[in-house]
Design a protein around this motif. Structure first.
Motif, short mmCIF file in Angstrom:
data_model
loop_
_atom_site.label_atom_id
_atom_site.label_comp_id
_atom_site.label_asym_id
_atom_site.label_seq_id
_atom_site.Cartn_x
_atom_site.Cartn_y
_atom_site.Cartn_z
N THR A 76 0.83 -1.21 0.00
CA THR A 76 0.00 0.00 0.00
C THR A 76 0.86 1.26 0.00
OG1 THR A 76 -1.99 -0.98 0.93
CG2 THR A 76 -1.57 1.33 1.50
N LYS B 275 11.14 -10.09 -0.44
CA LYS B 275 10.21 -9.47 0.52
C LYS B 275 8.79 -9.98 0.22
CE LYS B 275 7.55 -6.48 2.77
NZ LYS B 275 6.09 -6.50 2.71
N THR C 239 2.29 -13.11 6.45
CA THR C 239 0.91 -12.75 6.75
C THR C 239 0.01 -13.97 6.72
OG1 THR C 239 1.43 -10.79 5.45
CG2 THR C 239 -0.75 -10.89 6.38
N THR D 156 -12.86 -13.77 -2.94
CA THR D 156 -13.51 -12.73 -3.76
C THR D 156 -12.41 -11.91 -4.39
OG1 THR D 156 -13.65 -10.98 -2.08
CG2 THR D 156 -15.41 -12.63 -2.09
N GLU D 157 -12.59 -11.47 -5.61
CA GLU D 157 -11.56 -10.71 -6.33
C GLU D 157 -12.22 -9.69 -7.27
OE1 GLU D 157 -8.73 -9.66 -7.32
OE2 GLU D 157 -7.31 -10.72 -6.04
N THR E 116 -6.88 -6.72 0.59
CA THR E 116 -6.86 -6.09 -0.74
C THR E 116 -6.10 -4.79 -0.85
OG1 THR E 116 -8.82 -4.74 -0.34
CG2 THR E 116 -9.22 -7.00 -1.08
N GLY E 117 -5.93 -4.05 0.24
CA GLY E 117 -5.41 -2.68 0.16
C GLY E 117 -6.45 -1.72 -0.38
N VAL F 115 -14.39 -2.98 1.20
CA VAL F 115 -14.48 -4.30 0.56
C VAL F 115 -15.63 -5.09 1.21
CG1 VAL F 115 -13.19 -6.40 0.07
CG2 VAL F 115 -12.03 -4.20 0.06
N HIS G 23 -3.20 -3.13 4.81
CA HIS G 23 -2.43 -2.17 5.62
C HIS G 23 -3.30 -1.21 6.44
CE1 HIS G 23 1.14 -0.16 6.96
NE2 HIS G 23 0.49 0.99 6.78
N ASN H 111 -2.85 -9.33 12.25
CA ASN H 111 -1.66 -10.09 12.67
C ASN H 111 -0.78 -9.30 13.64
OD1 ASN H 111 -1.17 -8.42 10.39
ND2 ASN H 111 0.74 -9.46 9.99
#
Ligand code: NAD
Length: 418
Positions: free
Chosen positions: A154, A181, A190, A237-238, A271-272, A276, A296, A340
């Protein structure tokens, strides 16, 4: 003498033990510390950091300090600071740190601004709040600034957007875009720690639950795989057809949030993106649904909509807020912030080892540049990724093959076909 704002100095002893523990599991970063501690390549370099104050960040701070840097630190999320670690960073390491768990938005920005007072040559950011704050009074900082780094997806998106508008005022290295990373921290880190957070908060059995994962990028993939590993029925879901197709072919159900909202037991947003789980989905949620976010910012679940619709609220425990919505109870974990880090300890040290090795190399590069880089977002060089991956494999006593000269020529050539 370090200035600091922390919750409780007496927690330093516990914090130190936690950082020591993390250090045992971060061999790549520790080997870089050993390599550079005599050379002191960061002598005279001032760094403002805005990263989750966790034990792994403690190891990064020790490493930067031992390379000669002067540091000033704040948290990058109002709920993610581990107060014992913050105490150890202030008391044992003598670093100016401005962070405590559970700060208001005003205090959060005040802490970032306190950490900026050092007039940094380099910024280390996670989510771009520090970088954006510096941009608000860039003229006070520009003459000292060599550049900055950005830790998460993000943050990189925000800074590339600033660059597109022609308003990015100093160079940024996109640490998130290193393969060592995002293909490890975001996926495995995550993937494990988000479920850890939900389990610690709720102690629910994942097996047999309908788990809805919003987003099938790096974070979504890791969470989906691990939830399935625990025996959950995972639905994704996307909005991106390619990612949706990958989810389907990886064996998950794919549907819309509107449809999923009626049968999901546990929802995890990754998703950032904002809203949503928005008004429509909240209207459909079944009694007992659990909502958590691993993206984030706390924008993925429309908390204001839960507030607006609720007739009563009960704080079930530190990390579960129950909303009573006309005959249905819905549970929000960790205020819809990074589950988290709010309800667990964040990523395992083993993956942060690689993320923070990338941070360290990027800081070295910015220090060497002495401000000569143009203001744009830079990728991590491939060689750096390879070096970190090789060092990680070595720490695990794993050897890999190397190409022969003939193989290398074949892979780079065109002449040899059928
Ligand atoms: N919790 C953590 O510790 C942690 C760690 C790494 C990254 N992150 C954050 O997690 C988020 C995701 O990171 P990533 O690396 O997986 O990003 P990514 O770009 O790889 O994946 C995001 C996915 O979400 C999908 N998406 C976007 N809007 C959507 C919507 N409205 N509904 C459904 N799907 C949607 C995109 O198509 C994409 O496939 C970012 O905010 C990132 O900063 C958090």
């Amino acid at each position: 003498m370090a200035h600091y704002r922390i919750k409780d100095e007496s927690l330093a002893h516990t914090g130190k033990k936690k950082i020591d523990w993390a250090e045992e599991h971060m061999p790549v970063l520790v080997s870089l510390r050993d390599k550079y501690r005599h050379k002191k390549p960061l002598d005279g370099i001032r760094i403002s950091g805005c990263l989750h104050v966790t034990k792994e960040t403690g190891v990064l701070i020790r490493t930067l300090k031992s390379s000669g840097a002067e540091l000033s630190w704040s948290g990058c999320n109002p709920l993610s600071t581990q107060d014992d670690v913050a105490a150890s960073i202030a008391i044992d390491e003598g670093i100016s740190v401005y962070a405590s768990r559970g700060v208001s938005t005003d205090q959060y920005y005040e802490d970032i601004n306190s950490a900026m007072k050092i007039r940094p040559n380099i910024t280390i950011d996670d989510g771009a709040d520090l970088t954006v704050e510096i941009h608000k009074s860039i003229n006070d900082f520009k003459s000292a600034l060599y550049g900055g780094t950005e830790e998460t997806t993000t943050g990189v998106i925000r800074l590339r957007a600033l660059q597109k508008l022609g308003k990015l005022m100093y160079p940024i290295i996109a640490v998130n875009d290193a393969e060592t990373k995002h293909d490890f921290d975001n996926v495995y880190g995550t993937g494990q720690s988000a479920l850890d957070g939900i389990i610690r908060a709720t102690n629910i059995l994942f097996s047999g639950k309908n788990v809805i994962v919003a987003g099938y990028g790096h974070v979504g993939k890791g969470i989906s795989k691990n939830a399935a590993g625990l025996g959950a029925n995972v639905t994704v879901t996307e909005v991106d057809p390619i990612s949706a197709l990958k989810a389907k072919l990886d064996g998950f159900s794919v549907t819309t949030m509107k449809h999923a909202s009626s049968f999901g037991d546990v929802f995890i947003t990754t998703t950032g993106c904002k809203d949503v789980i928005g008004s429509e989905a909240i209207g459909e949620l079944k009694d007992g649904a659990i909502l958590a976010n691993a993206g984030h910012f706390n924008v993925e679940i429309a908390v204001s909509e839960l507030e607006r619709r609720s007739v009563n609220k009960v704080q079930v425990n530190e990390n579960i807020l129950q909303y009573d919505l006309n005959h249905r109870k819905v549970y929000l974990i960790g205020e819809g912030r990074l589950v988290n880090l709010v309800a667990a300890d964040g990523h395992p040290s083993e993956v942060m080892d690689m993320s923070f090795a990338n941070q360290f190399f990027s800081v070295l590069k910015l220090a060497e540049s002495k401000g000569s880089l143009q203001p744009m977002v830079y990728d991590i060089p491939r060689e750096q990724d390879q070096e970190i991956a090789l060092a990680k494999l070595k720490s695990m006593n794993i050897d890999i093959d190397t190409l022969t000269q003939e193989q290398e020529a074949y892979l780079n050539g065109f002449s040899q076909g059928t």
